[in-house]
Design an enzyme around this catalytic site. Structure first.
Site, PDB file in Angstrom:
ATOM      1  N   LYS A 171       0.760  -1.146   0.100  1.00 17.28           N
ATOM      2  CA  LYS A 171       0.025   0.073   0.077  1.00 17.28           C
ATOM      3  C   LYS A 171       0.842   1.202   0.100  1.00 17.28           C
ATOM      4  O   LYS A 171       0.552   2.058  -0.815  1.00 17.28           O
ATOM      5  CB  LYS A 171      -0.999  -0.204   1.164  1.00 17.28           C
ATOM      6  CG  LYS A 171      -2.019  -1.263   1.055  1.00 17.28           C
ATOM      7  CD  LYS A 171      -2.844  -1.090   2.373  1.00 17.28           C
ATOM      8  CE  LYS A 171      -2.214  -1.717   3.425  1.00 17.28           C
ATOM      9  NZ  LYS A 171      -1.942  -3.220   3.270  1.00 17.28           N
TER      10      LYS A 171
ATOM     11  N   THR B  30      11.234   4.470   6.246  1.00 17.35           N
ATOM     12  CA  THR B  30      10.153   4.626   6.936  1.00 17.35           C
ATOM     13  C   THR B  30       9.225   3.601   7.430  1.00 17.35           C
ATOM     14  O   THR B  30       8.085   3.792   7.705  1.00 17.35           O
ATOM     15  CB  THR B  30       9.014   5.734   6.217  1.00 17.35           C
ATOM     16  OG1 THR B  30       8.732   5.140   4.851  1.00 17.35           O
ATOM     17  CG2 THR B  30       9.920   7.229   5.828  1.00 17.35           C
ATOM     18  N   SER B  31       9.857   2.259   7.114  1.00 17.29           N
ATOM     19  CA  SER B  31       9.291   1.215   7.400  1.00 17.29           C
ATOM     20  C   SER B  31       9.224   0.583   8.908  1.00 17.29           C
ATOM     21  O   SER B  31       8.601   0.855   9.759  1.00 17.29           O
ATOM     22  CB  SER B  31       9.556  -0.141   6.550  1.00 17.29           C
ATOM     23  OG  SER B  31       8.600  -1.113   6.625  1.00 17.29           O
ATOM     24  N   ARG B  32      10.330  -0.060   8.943  1.00 18.69           N
ATOM     25  CA  ARG B  32      10.971  -0.487  10.415  1.00 18.69           C
ATOM     26  C   ARG B  32      12.327  -0.573  10.550  1.00 18.69           C
ATOM     27  O   ARG B  32      13.016  -0.923   9.583  1.00 18.69           O
ATOM     28  CB  ARG B  32      10.312  -1.916  10.708  1.00 18.69           C
ATOM     29  CG  ARG B  32       8.665  -2.147  10.939  1.00 18.69           C
ATOM     30  CD  ARG B  32       8.358  -1.616  12.298  1.00 18.69           C
ATOM     31  NE  ARG B  32       6.869  -1.722  12.661  1.00 18.69           N
ATOM     32  CZ  ARG B  32       6.055  -0.724  12.313  1.00 18.69           C
ATOM     33  NH1 ARG B  32       6.325   0.131  11.960  1.00 18.69           N
ATOM     34  NH2 ARG B  32       4.919  -0.928  12.393  1.00 18.69           N
TER      35      ARG B  32
ATOM     36  N   ASP C  70      12.866   7.214   9.730  1.00 20.13           N
ATOM     37  CA  ASP C  70      11.807   7.622  10.616  1.00 20.13           C
ATOM     38  C   ASP C  70      11.679   6.713  11.585  1.00 20.13           C
ATOM     39  O   ASP C  70      10.949   6.623  12.377  1.00 20.13           O
ATOM     40  CB  ASP C  70      10.404   7.620   9.754  1.00 20.13           C
ATOM     41  CG  ASP C  70       9.283   8.246  10.529  1.00 20.13           C
ATOM     42  OD1 ASP C  70       9.423   9.138  11.364  1.00 20.13           O
ATOM     43  OD2 ASP C  70       8.356   7.472  10.795  1.00 20.13           O
TER      44      ASP C  70
ATOM     45  N   GLU D  93      14.625   1.808  18.701  1.00 19.92           N
ATOM     46  CA  GLU D  93      13.903   3.117  19.029  1.00 19.92           C
ATOM     47  C   GLU D  93      12.972   2.996  20.254  1.00 19.92           C
ATOM     48  O   GLU D  93      12.643   4.072  20.793  1.00 19.92           O
ATOM     49  CB  GLU D  93      12.881   3.446  17.830  1.00 19.92           C
ATOM     50  CG  GLU D  93      11.742   2.783  17.658  1.00 19.92           C
ATOM     51  CD  GLU D  93      10.953   3.000  16.371  1.00 19.92           C
ATOM     52  OE1 GLU D  93      11.567   3.023  15.298  1.00 19.92           O
ATOM     53  OE2 GLU D  93       9.776   2.872  16.505  1.00 19.92           O
TER      54      GLU D  93
ATOM     55  N   HIS E 195       9.667   8.336  14.424  1.00 13.96           N
ATOM     56  CA  HIS E 195       8.330   7.605  13.854  1.00 13.96           C
ATOM     57  C   HIS E 195       7.289   8.287  13.808  1.00 13.96           C
ATOM     58  O   HIS E 195       5.999   7.965  14.728  1.00 13.96           O
ATOM     59  CB  HIS E 195       8.408   6.373  14.999  1.00 13.96           C
ATOM     60  CG  HIS E 195       7.680   5.205  14.292  1.00 13.96           C
ATOM     61  ND1 HIS E 195       8.114   3.944  14.553  1.00 13.96           N
ATOM     62  CD2 HIS E 195       6.558   4.898  13.500  1.00 13.96           C
ATOM     63  CE1 HIS E 195       7.425   2.920  14.143  1.00 13.96           C
ATOM     64  NE2 HIS E 195       6.357   3.768  13.308  1.00 13.96           N
ATOM     65  N   GLN E 196       7.162   9.515  12.970  1.00 19.41           N
ATOM     66  CA  GLN E 196       6.053  10.173  12.952  1.00 19.41           C
ATOM     67  C   GLN E 196       5.455  10.170  11.535  1.00 19.41           C
ATOM     68  O   GLN E 196       4.326  10.931  11.241  1.00 19.41           O
ATOM     69  CB  GLN E 196       6.371  11.521  13.264  1.00 19.41           C
ATOM     70  CG  GLN E 196       7.373  12.487  12.126  1.00 19.41           C
ATOM     71  CD  GLN E 196       7.581  13.697  12.336  1.00 19.41           C
ATOM     72  OE1 GLN E 196       8.488  14.168  13.064  1.00 19.41           O
ATOM     73  NE2 GLN E 196       6.934  14.665  11.468  1.00 19.41           N
ATOM     74  N   ALA E 197       5.843   9.160  10.594  1.00 13.22           N
ATOM     75  CA  ALA E 197       5.469   9.195   9.411  1.00 13.22           C
ATOM     76  C   ALA E 197       3.820   8.856   9.324  1.00 13.22           C
ATOM     77  O   ALA E 197       3.049   9.652   8.618  1.00 13.22           O
ATOM     78  CB  ALA E 197       6.161   8.234   8.493  1.00 13.22           C
ATOM     79  N   PHE E 198       3.462   8.184  10.173  1.00 16.14           N
ATOM     80  CA  PHE E 198       1.968   8.032  10.306  1.00 16.14           C
ATOM     81  C   PHE E 198       0.980   9.140  10.704  1.00 16.14           C
ATOM     82  O   PHE E 198      -0.096   9.186  10.582  1.00 16.14           O
ATOM     83  CB  PHE E 198       1.614   6.647  11.093  1.00 16.14           C
ATOM     84  CG  PHE E 198       1.638   7.041  12.460  1.00 16.14           C
ATOM     85  CD1 PHE E 198       3.085   7.287  13.231  1.00 16.14           C
ATOM     86  CD2 PHE E 198       0.696   7.463  13.276  1.00 16.14           C
ATOM     87  CE1 PHE E 198       3.010   7.587  14.532  1.00 16.14           C
ATOM     88  CE2 PHE E 198       0.826   7.760  14.597  1.00 16.14           C
ATOM     89  CZ  PHE E 198       1.998   7.587  15.169  1.00 16.14           C
TER      90      PHE E 198
HETATM   91  P1  NAI Z   1       1.856  -3.786   3.030  1.00 10.96           P
HETATM   92  O1  NAI Z   1       1.746  -5.240   3.383  1.00 10.96           O
HETATM   93  O2  NAI Z   1       0.579  -3.187   2.047  1.00 10.96           O
HETATM   94  O3  NAI Z   1       2.936  -3.887   1.914  1.00 10.96           O
HETATM   95  C1  NAI Z   1       4.343  -4.435   2.121  1.00 10.96           C
HETATM   96  C2  NAI Z   1       4.747  -4.993   1.105  1.00 10.96           C
HETATM   97  O4  NAI Z   1       6.100  -5.655   1.166  1.00 10.96           O
HETATM   98  C3  NAI Z   1       3.983  -6.178   0.387  1.00 10.96           C
HETATM   99  O5  NAI Z   1       3.780  -6.137  -0.880  1.00 10.96           O
HETATM  100  C4  NAI Z   1       4.989  -7.463   0.439  1.00 10.96           C
HETATM  101  O6  NAI Z   1       4.883  -8.382  -0.683  1.00 10.96           O
HETATM  102  C5  NAI Z   1       6.377  -6.759   0.346  1.00 10.96           C
HETATM  103  N1  NAI Z   1       7.308  -7.636   0.789  1.00 10.96           N
HETATM  104  C6  NAI Z   1       7.417  -8.508   1.665  1.00 10.96           C
HETATM  105  N2  NAI Z   1       8.650  -9.116   2.029  1.00 10.96           N
HETATM  106  C7  NAI Z   1       9.718  -8.367   1.060  1.00 10.96           C
HETATM  107  C8  NAI Z   1      10.610  -8.485   0.685  1.00 10.96           C
HETATM  108  N3  NAI Z   1      11.621  -9.308   1.333  1.00 10.96           N
HETATM  109  N4  NAI Z   1      11.290  -7.780  -0.156  1.00 10.96           N
HETATM  110  C9  NAI Z   1      10.644  -6.771  -0.920  1.00 10.96           C
HETATM  111  N5  NAI Z   1       9.029  -6.626  -0.464  1.00 10.96           N
HETATM  112  C10 NAI Z   1       8.710  -7.342   0.397  1.00 10.96           C
HETATM  113  O7  NAI Z   1       2.178  -2.896   3.969  1.00 10.96           O
HETATM  114  P2  NAI Z   1       2.118  -1.500   4.051  1.00 10.96           P
HETATM  115  O8  NAI Z   1       1.061  -0.869   4.607  1.00 10.96           O
HETATM  116  O9  NAI Z   1       2.691  -0.722   2.483  1.00 10.96           O
HETATM  117  O10 NAI Z   1       3.290  -0.850   5.056  1.00 10.96           O
HETATM  118  C11 NAI Z   1       4.714  -1.258   4.817  1.00 10.96           C
HETATM  119  C12 NAI Z   1       5.465  -1.085   6.188  1.00 10.96           C
HETATM  120  O11 NAI Z   1       5.452   0.324   6.557  1.00 10.96           O
HETATM  121  C13 NAI Z   1       4.824  -1.916   7.403  1.00 10.96           C
HETATM  122  O12 NAI Z   1       5.073  -3.320   7.182  1.00 10.96           O
HETATM  123  C14 NAI Z   1       5.098  -1.032   8.721  1.00 10.96           C
HETATM  124  O13 NAI Z   1       6.118  -1.627   9.057  1.00 10.96           O
HETATM  125  C15 NAI Z   1       5.800   0.362   8.008  1.00 10.96           C
HETATM  126  N6  NAI Z   1       4.984   1.338   8.626  1.00 10.96           N
HETATM  127  C16 NAI Z   1       5.485   2.437   8.879  1.00 10.96           C
HETATM  128  C17 NAI Z   1       4.796   3.588   9.696  1.00 10.96           C
HETATM  129  C18 NAI Z   1       5.361   4.823  10.197  1.00 10.96           C
HETATM  130  O14 NAI Z   1       4.710   5.461  10.899  1.00 10.96           O
HETATM  131  N7  NAI Z   1       6.666   4.772   9.988  1.00 10.96           N
HETATM  132  C19 NAI Z   1       3.200   3.585   9.529  1.00 10.96           C
HETATM  133  C20 NAI Z   1       2.824   2.490   9.008  1.00 10.96           C
HETATM  134  C21 NAI Z   1       3.401   1.363   8.613  1.00 10.96           C
END
Ligand code: NAI
Length: 336
Positions: free
Chosen positions: A154, A231-233, A257, A262, A294-297
């Protein structure tokens, strides 16, 4: 139902208090994180509501179950902090907010890219001191540059559209992507993406396969002066390897982020404390590193969605039917 919130801040407490039906639920907001040390605070609660840095390992979950908890409500999308096998064995249901605003995270990703590139954070400080010298502020055109997106879910999709809008050459790596790439975007294996991208941005989940996905070997493959955004983990990036890459000049820009350690830092005011984390402290010394906590959300729209989905999960649990797409089970592997 009796509900106990961990890791809450005033801005969330107000939003939840507005929406929670106090005739049906009693709820308490706690500021501390949920850990083995704080789990004794759980008394008579049937549900706990937690955030990204709460600990939900086997021992904590066993204590929760022992204390009568049956439901864990995550106020976030990621669930890497939960031992799902243990939760299932202990009969605890885990529900999350799978999507609150991919746009919020994608737009913050762009903010980090643009600030790092055009050094607006440094320019702001200079002009406040009436220093109008441009030395050291030169950026580059994003137009025409190759942007590599790791994880095309997403958030990754939103980032891809934004970067296409800026005229970038977008490549994505996602071994589990179900859909074909939209027009103008090409899928890539990880190695060529790392080798050819000017900007790399991470949007895949953290799991055992992606832990330290970006390590010393990955940095060695990248173009000199590359920009990396996460900005993921935090656990996706080996921070010590990032420091080595920054020192050698291989890594030209780093926007974070999230940070692997953290949990002891973010979401609190530590401005009058000594930071014991030497890796984090070193990262903060580089002029080409920009860290947000961690403010991206953190947008109005995302917060409203977090509250409404969490409460829908609570209501669903009471009716015996948490929305299926929000349930997190041991067989649901992130991103698969
Ligand atoms: P999502 O589940 O929609 O997309 C994750 C994508 O990563 C999927 O298409 C999956 O197939 C792919 N993936 C899985 N393993 C992979 C790999 N080894 N290499 C490449 N791609 C791979 O999740 P969404 O909503 O897009 O969120 C992604 C991440 O963002 C979350 O897991 C979360 O950790 C992080 N996040 C961070 C926030 C923040 O405030 N910084 C807020 C929300 C989410």
């Amino acid at each position: 139902m009796r509900l106990l919130f961990f890791s809450t801040k005033s801005y969330e407490q107000a939003l939840f208090t507005e929406q929670l039906d106090s005739s049906r639920h009693s709820f308490t907001f706690l500021e501390p994180r949920l850990t083995l040390e704080t789990v004794p605070l759980v008394t008579e609660a049937e549900a706990v509501c937690v955030f990204v840095n709460d600990e939900l390992n086997e021992k904590v979950l066993a204590e929760l179950a022992e204390r009568g908890v049956r439901l864990v409500l995550l106020r976030c999308a990621g669930f890497n902090q939960v031992d799902l096998v243990a939760a299932e064995r202990l009969g605890l249901q885990v529900a999350r907010v799978p999507e609150y605003s991919p746009h919020a995270v994608a737009e913050h990703t762009l903010a980090l890219m643009l600030s790092l590139n055009r050094r607006t954070h440094r320019a702001y400080l200079r002009t406040r001191e009436f220093n109008f010298n441009l030395a050291g502020l030169m950026g580059f055109d994003l137009y025409g540059k190759r942007v590599g997106i790791v994880g095309f879910g997403k958030i990754g999709c939103c980032v891809a559209r934004i970067m296409q809008g800026l005229g970038c050459d977008v490549r994505v790596h996602d071994p589990f992507a179900a859909e074909p790439a939209p027009e103008g975007i090409r899928f890539s294996e990880l190695a060529p993406l790392l080798e050819t991208s000017d900007v790399i941005t991470l949007h895949c989940p953290l799991n055992p396969d992606t832990h330290h996905l970006i390590d010393g070997a990955a940095f060695a493959q990248m173009k000199p002066g590359v920009m990396l955004i996460n900005t993921s983990r935090g656990g996706l990036v080996d921070a010590k390897a990032a420091i080595a890459a920054l020192k050698s000049g291989k890594l030209g820009y780093l926007g974070l982020d999230v940070y692997e350690e953290e949990a002891d830092l973010f979401f609190q005011d530590l401005s009058d404390r000594v930071i014991p984390d030497d890796v984090f402290a070193r990262l903060m010394t580089f002029p080409n590193v920009l860290i947000t906590a961690h403010q991206a959300f953190f947008t109005r729209e995302a917060m409203a969605r977090i509250v409404s989905t969490t409460l829908a999960n609570l209501d669903g649990f009471e009716r015996g039917a948490v929305p299926q797409e929000n349930l997190v089970t041991a067989c649901r592997r992130q991103g698969s």
